[in-house]
Scaffold this motif. Structure first.
Motif, PDB file in Angstrom:
ATOM      1  N   PRO A 193      35.847  45.955  42.862  1.00 46.87           N
ATOM      2  CA  PRO A 193      34.604  45.180  42.737  1.00 46.87           C
ATOM      3  C   PRO A 193      33.828  45.204  44.050  1.00 46.87           C
ATOM      4  O   PRO A 193      34.405  45.215  45.150  1.00 46.87           O
ATOM      5  CB  PRO A 193      35.100  43.769  42.399  1.00 46.87           C
ATOM      6  CG  PRO A 193      36.483  43.949  41.842  1.00 46.87           C
ATOM      7  CD  PRO A 193      37.053  45.123  42.580  1.00 46.87           C
ATOM      8  N   SER A 253      25.775  45.859  41.763  1.00 46.58           N
ATOM      9  CA  SER A 253      27.167  45.397  41.824  1.00 46.58           C
ATOM     10  C   SER A 253      27.969  46.057  40.718  1.00 46.58           C
ATOM     11  O   SER A 253      27.423  46.462  39.681  1.00 46.58           O
ATOM     12  CB  SER A 253      27.250  43.878  41.682  1.00 46.58           C
ATOM     13  OG  SER A 253      26.851  43.464  40.382  1.00 46.58           O
ATOM     14  N   SER A 309      32.101  45.713  38.805  1.00 52.36           N
ATOM     15  CA  SER A 309      33.356  44.972  38.671  1.00 52.36           C
ATOM     16  C   SER A 309      34.099  45.514  37.467  1.00 52.36           C
ATOM     17  O   SER A 309      33.477  45.879  36.466  1.00 52.36           O
ATOM     18  CB  SER A 309      33.106  43.472  38.525  1.00 52.36           C
ATOM     19  OG  SER A 309      32.350  43.194  37.363  1.00 52.36           O
TER      20      SER A 309
END
Length: 230
Positions: free
Chosen positions: A118, A146, A148
């Protein structure tokens, strides 16, 4: 003297003729009475065939003996069909359950190997971003990105500003994703904004684009991609 004898003979002959006539008359009356007596018992039965006395036969007791009822109508009285009658056609029971169209097979994962750790980045593309599948529109000023992972699913998030109309931004993402097997559809969006959803099997990418105060387009992206982690 002869005349008197002739008168007496005539009277005697007249009496004899009268007697013979009476005898024949009695013989004629007796056979008629006998015939009337023999035929009189049949009258009640004939009258009883129709209790109402009307000419509509079959509405009374005789209807039970109608040719359309009883054994002769259905067969021989034992439930069988009468000679020459066509047997009833009975469809065979359905023994095979329709299967319909087969379910589509799951699409092969677009990502290979272990998912990245992540992470997130501001103003840049984060490490582990699936750039081989998903690229941002050319000229994008990146706000943040981002990634994850959870199991075999990689979740991606991004936002940025592009100097293009809303629909042009959607088309840039479509050009990036359709070659990989995604199809697109409109998605709910706030007033004044445009949104699209890109789908490939269980992989989804949703992009929403709004116009900024300077006339540019600001997009927000949220998606999930599967990986072959074996």
């Amino acid at each position: 003297m002869n005349a008197r004898r002739l008168v007496i003979a005539g009277l005697a002959l007249a009496v004899l003729i009268a007697v013979i006539a009476v005898v024949f008359d009695q013989l004629a009356v007796r056979p008629a009475q006998t015939t009337a007596q023999n035929s009189s018992p049949a009258s009640p039965s004939a009258a009883g065939s129709s209790p109402t006395g009307s000419g509509e036969a079959g509405s009374g007791p005789q209807s039970s003996g109608s040719p359309t009822s009883g054994p002769s109508a259905g067969g021989d009285g034992n439930g069988g069909a009468s000679p020459g009658a066509k047997p009833l056609e009975v469809l065979p029971p359905v023994t095979v359950t329709p299967t319909g169209l087969p379910e589509p097979s799951a699409a092969a994962p677009l990502l290979k190997g272990k998912l990245p750790d992540p992470g997130n980045a501001t103003g840049a593309v984060v490490d582990g971003w699936p750039s081989s599948v998903l690229t941002l529109p050319e000229g994008t000023t990146i706000g943040s990105t981002s990634v994850s992972g959870s199991g075999d699913v990689l979740q991606v998030i991004a936002d940025g500003v592009v100097g293009k109309p809303q629909q042009a931004v959607i088309e840039d993402f479509r050009a990036s994703l359709v070659p990989h097997g995604f199809w697109s559809e409109e998605a709910p969006a706030p007033d004044g904004a445009t949104a699209a959803r890109f789908v490939r099997g269980t992989d989804t990418i949703t992009v929403s684009v709004a116009t900024t105060g300077t006339g540019n387009s600001r997009f927000q992206l949220l998606g999930s991609l599967h990986s072959d982690t074996e």
